[in-house]
Design an enzyme around this catalytic site. Structure first.
Site, PDB file in Angstrom:
ATOM      1  N   GLU A  76       0.881  -1.340   0.101  1.00 55.46           N
ATOM      2  CA  GLU A  76      -0.182  -0.072  -0.019  1.00 55.46           C
ATOM      3  C   GLU A  76       0.880   1.376   0.161  1.00 55.46           C
ATOM      4  OE1 GLU A  76      -2.353   0.219   3.667  1.00 55.46           O
ATOM      5  OE2 GLU A  76      -0.917   1.240   4.757  1.00 55.46           O
ATOM      6  N   CYS A 122       3.188   8.316   1.716  1.00 55.13           N
ATOM      7  CA  CYS A 122       3.928   7.100   2.451  1.00 55.13           C
ATOM      8  C   CYS A 122       3.933   5.911   1.502  1.00 55.13           C
ATOM      9  CB  CYS A 122       2.961   6.908   3.639  1.00 55.13           C
ATOM     10  SG  CYS A 122       3.208   5.512   4.688  1.00 55.13           S
ATOM     11  N   CYS A 129       6.679  -7.808   6.732  1.00 55.16           N
ATOM     12  CA  CYS A 129       7.895  -7.245   7.266  1.00 55.16           C
ATOM     13  C   CYS A 129       8.314  -8.491   8.255  1.00 55.16           C
ATOM     14  CB  CYS A 129       7.473  -5.961   8.057  1.00 55.16           C
ATOM     15  SG  CYS A 129       8.809  -5.400   9.054  1.00 55.16           S
ATOM     16  N   CYS A 133       6.963  -6.770  15.051  1.00 56.41           N
ATOM     17  CA  CYS A 133       6.275  -5.803  16.129  1.00 56.41           C
ATOM     18  C   CYS A 133       5.085  -6.262  16.415  1.00 56.41           C
ATOM     19  CB  CYS A 133       6.410  -4.337  15.764  1.00 56.41           C
ATOM     20  SG  CYS A 133       8.153  -3.605  15.270  1.00 56.41           S
ATOM     21  N   CYS A 136       1.678  -4.264  14.937  1.00 55.52           N
ATOM     22  CA  CYS A 136       1.587  -3.926  13.463  1.00 55.52           C
ATOM     23  C   CYS A 136       1.276  -5.139  12.696  1.00 55.52           C
ATOM     24  CB  CYS A 136       3.052  -3.702  13.018  1.00 55.52           C
ATOM     25  SG  CYS A 136       3.182  -3.292  11.479  1.00 55.52           S
ATOM     26  N   SER A 210      11.715   5.680   7.864  1.00 57.77           N
ATOM     27  CA  SER A 210      11.391   5.571   9.398  1.00 57.77           C
ATOM     28  C   SER A 210      12.099   3.994   9.377  1.00 57.77           C
ATOM     29  CB  SER A 210       9.945   5.591   9.394  1.00 57.77           C
ATOM     30  OG  SER A 210       9.399   4.831  10.580  1.00 57.77           O
ATOM     31  N   SER A 234      11.243   4.162  14.894  1.00 56.00           N
ATOM     32  CA  SER A 234      10.347   4.092  15.860  1.00 56.00           C
ATOM     33  C   SER A 234      10.876   3.563  17.257  1.00 56.00           C
ATOM     34  CB  SER A 234       9.713   2.673  15.156  1.00 56.00           C
ATOM     35  OG  SER A 234       9.228   3.421  13.949  1.00 56.00           O
ATOM     36  N   LEU A 235      10.560   4.176  18.220  1.00 51.18           N
ATOM     37  CA  LEU A 235      11.289   3.988  19.519  1.00 51.18           C
ATOM     38  C   LEU A 235      10.201   2.862  20.444  1.00 51.18           C
ATOM     39  CD1 LEU A 235      13.924   4.435  20.790  1.00 51.18           C
ATOM     40  CD2 LEU A 235      13.120   6.154  21.961  1.00 51.18           C
ATOM     41  N   CYS A 353      -0.678   0.899   9.490  1.00 48.81           N
ATOM     42  CA  CYS A 353       0.373   0.410   8.738  1.00 48.81           C
ATOM     43  C   CYS A 353       0.000  -0.803   8.211  1.00 48.81           C
ATOM     44  CB  CYS A 353       1.682   0.276   9.378  1.00 48.81           C
ATOM     45  SG  CYS A 353       3.075  -0.470   8.737  1.00 48.81           S
TER      46      CYS A 353
HETATM   47  N1  SAH Z   1       9.205  -0.539   9.536  1.00 53.33           N
HETATM   48  C1  SAH Z   1       9.538   0.885   9.686  1.00 53.33           C
HETATM   49  C2  SAH Z   1       8.347   1.911   8.921  1.00 53.33           C
HETATM   50  C3  SAH Z   1       6.860   1.264   8.532  1.00 53.33           C
HETATM   51  S1  SAH Z   1       6.099   1.324  10.144  1.00 53.33           S
HETATM   52  C4  SAH Z   1       9.144   1.323  11.228  1.00 53.33           C
HETATM   53  O1  SAH Z   1       8.890   0.535  12.003  1.00 53.33           O
HETATM   54  O2  SAH Z   1       9.511   2.495  11.556  1.00 53.33           O
HETATM   55  C5  SAH Z   1       5.832   2.942  10.350  1.00 53.33           C
HETATM   56  C6  SAH Z   1       5.235   3.432  11.723  1.00 53.33           C
HETATM   57  O3  SAH Z   1       3.868   2.904  11.961  1.00 53.33           O
HETATM   58  C7  SAH Z   1       6.081   2.866  12.721  1.00 53.33           C
HETATM   59  O4  SAH Z   1       6.575   3.976  13.687  1.00 53.33           O
HETATM   60  C8  SAH Z   1       5.072   1.837  13.384  1.00 53.33           C
HETATM   61  O5  SAH Z   1       5.739   1.584  14.660  1.00 53.33           O
HETATM   62  C9  SAH Z   1       3.638   2.530  13.321  1.00 53.33           C
HETATM   63  N2  SAH Z   1       2.892   1.491  13.433  1.00 53.33           N
HETATM   64  C10 SAH Z   1       2.711   0.235  13.118  1.00 53.33           C
HETATM   65  N3  SAH Z   1       1.421  -0.325  13.431  1.00 53.33           N
HETATM   66  C11 SAH Z   1       0.893   0.547  14.009  1.00 53.33           C
HETATM   67  C12 SAH Z   1      -0.477   0.367  14.605  1.00 53.33           C
HETATM   68  N4  SAH Z   1      -1.236  -0.559  14.662  1.00 53.33           N
HETATM   69  N5  SAH Z   1      -0.926   1.606  15.321  1.00 53.33           N
HETATM   70  C13 SAH Z   1      -0.172   2.700  15.148  1.00 53.33           C
HETATM   71  N6  SAH Z   1       1.234   2.981  14.920  1.00 53.33           N
HETATM   72  C14 SAH Z   1       1.852   1.608  14.329  1.00 53.33           C
HETATM   73 FE1  SF4 Z   2       7.721  -3.815  10.593  1.00 52.11          FE
HETATM   74 FE2  SF4 Z   2       7.839  -1.272  11.047  1.00 52.11          FE
HETATM   75 FE3  SF4 Z   2       5.797  -2.980  11.150  1.00 52.11          FE
HETATM   76 FE4  SF4 Z   2       7.428  -3.179  13.134  1.00 52.11          FE
HETATM   77  S1  SF4 Z   2       6.410  -1.534  12.610  1.00 52.11           S
HETATM   78  S2  SF4 Z   2       6.598  -4.830  11.923  1.00 52.11           S
HETATM   79  S3  SF4 Z   2       9.373  -2.898  11.498  1.00 52.11           S
HETATM   80  S4  SF4 Z   2       6.727  -2.506   9.520  1.00 52.11           S
END
Ligand code: SAH
Ligand code: SF4
Length: 376
Positions: A76, A122, A129, A133, A136, A210, A234-235, A353
């Site tokens: 996407e 974006c 991935c 996480c 996600c 990111s 992404s901390l 995401c």
């Molecule tokens: N993999 C990279 C970039 C893609 S994710 C990363 O993790 O930084 C982009 C952002 O979306 C990240 O900060 C991720 O933590 C956040 N994200 C993913 N799933 C989410 C959710 N369900 N709610 C809020 N933020 C989310």
């Molecule tokens: Fe991958 Fe970013 Fe999603 Fe973590 S938040 S699973 S690094 S896309």
């Protein structure tokens, strides 16, 4: 072109067709010889690299585009127009590439024209991935494959072709599906193409990568682009136990290493690293965690974006109550940080995401909104 026995100038022409005019079909490149057009078509320079499968438009103007790739995989990309009348702090995902030291808000190059709308796009770098996480959708799905640079840049060419009257593509953020630094070579190549003066010509500081914190590749990115590519981290936690429970990558690159990589990133003067902090109820949303975060980030120039988690089908985790979000924010602003609560835009068309692709057309999330935000 040399390999095809063509004159070098043809390379420039083809580059111009693709990157400036957005034409990826060799058959339509009318200033090339018929022989060369046929050979390029044979070589795959034909339509179909990225095909828009569905476009979901939400009330706030956000367009989420499900993109079909040649092998049938879906990723996407999202177009996020700046909210009209917004000033220095752009909304949502655009935040990472904000315009704080730019030419002023909502200004148009020609003062007499109607104001133009800045759009942030974006983009995705992988199908799924590998980082896993827990909040996600892409992470839960797992990695299917990397995207090639043509598929990454193809999303931007497609996005540009879908811009509406009065819109300009201003920022690109690598915040869609996938971990860009886990697909480093394709990501780096796409960054070079996006910022090439003969192509889309975006400035590197308008392009934000990111990452969940791949330490060696953060170093590589800093070295390869001299720190000019904007960085978002992404901390999501301020101690290793909490972070490892949310993001398995933390076991490989714990916070001390990640913070050292951020301090070493050759950030140009006056620029800051964006810290993304997805707030997950009961997991990382305590005020004590905010205090730890304030302490952890002291040595790095940052701005902080708090993103209340968007619920996803595959997980029972969710966002904290609004007062918890605001209390968390207050600790950080009181500590002197620039800290904003973001909603992920396009809530009415599945915003988190990777969700659009993973759950199909079914809208799930009704957006959580923090105080001061206007409904989309
Ligand atoms: N993999 C990279 C970039 C893609 S994710 C990363 O993790 O930084 C982009 C952002 O979306 C990240 O900060 C991720 O933590 C956040 N994200 C993913 N799933 C989410 C959710 N369900 N709610 C809020 N933020 C989310
Ligand atoms: Fe991958 Fe970013 Fe999603 Fe973590 S938040 S699973 S690094 S896309």
């Amino acid at each position: 072109m040399a390999g095809l026995g063509e004159r070098a100038y043809a390379a420039k022409q083809v580059f111009d067709w693709i990157h400036r005019r957005g034409v990826v079909d060799a058959a339509a490149m009318t200033n090339l010889s018929a022989r060369l057009r046929a050979r390029l078509t044979e070589g795959g320079l034909a339509p179909g690299v990225v095909v828009p499968e569905r476009v979901h438009r939400s009330a706030d103007g956000t367009r989420k585009i499900a993109v079909r790739l040649r092998d049938g995989a879906l990723v996407e990309t999202v177009l996020l127009p700046a909210v009209s009348g917004s000033t220095a702090e752009p909304d949502a995902d655009a935040a990472a590439a904000d315009d704080e030291d730019d030419d002023g808000a909502a200004s148009s190059p020609v003062a007499t024209d109607a104001p133009r709308t800045r759009v942030t796009q974006c983009i995705s770098t992988q199908v799924g991935c590998a980082m896993g996480c827990v909040f996600c959708a892409s992470g839960i799905a797992g990695l299917k494959r990397h995207l090639g640079p043509e598929e990454i840049i193809g999303q931007v060419l497609l996005g540009r072709s879908l811009l509406e009257e009065g819109e300009d593509l201003r920022n690109v953020v690598y915040m869609g599906m996938g971990e860009p630094l886990n697909n480093y070579d394709a990501t780096a190549r796409s960054l070079r193409l996006l910022t090439h003066p003969d192509g889309l010509g975006l400035s590197t500081r308008r392009v934000t990568v990111s990452t969940s914190g791949l330490v060696p590749e953060i170093g590589r990115l800093g070295a390869d682009f001299g720190g000019t590519v904007a960085l978002a981290i992404s901390l999501h936690a301020a101690d290793d136990a909490t972070r490892s429970a949310l993001m398995p990558i933390n076991r490989k690159y714990p916070l001390a290493e990640l913070m050292a990589a951020l301090r070493a990133y050759p950030l140009p003067k006056r620029r800051r690293i964006t810290i993304e902090y997805t707030l997950v109820a009961q997991r990382n949303d305590d005020a004590a965690e905010a205090k730890k975060l304030a302490k952890l980030l002291r040595s790095v120039p940052v701005k902080i974006n708090l993103i209340p988690m968007n619920p996803i089908d595959a997980s029972s985790l969710g966002p904290p109550a609004r007062d918890r979000v605001l209390a968390f924010q207050k600790v950080l602003t009181d500590a002197g940080y620039s800290c904003f609560v973001r909603r992920r835009r396009g809530d009415d068309v599945s915003a988190a995401c990777g969700q659009l692709v993973l759950i199909g057309a079914k809208p799930k999330v009704k957006g959580f909104r923090a105080a001061g935000e206007t409904p989309g």
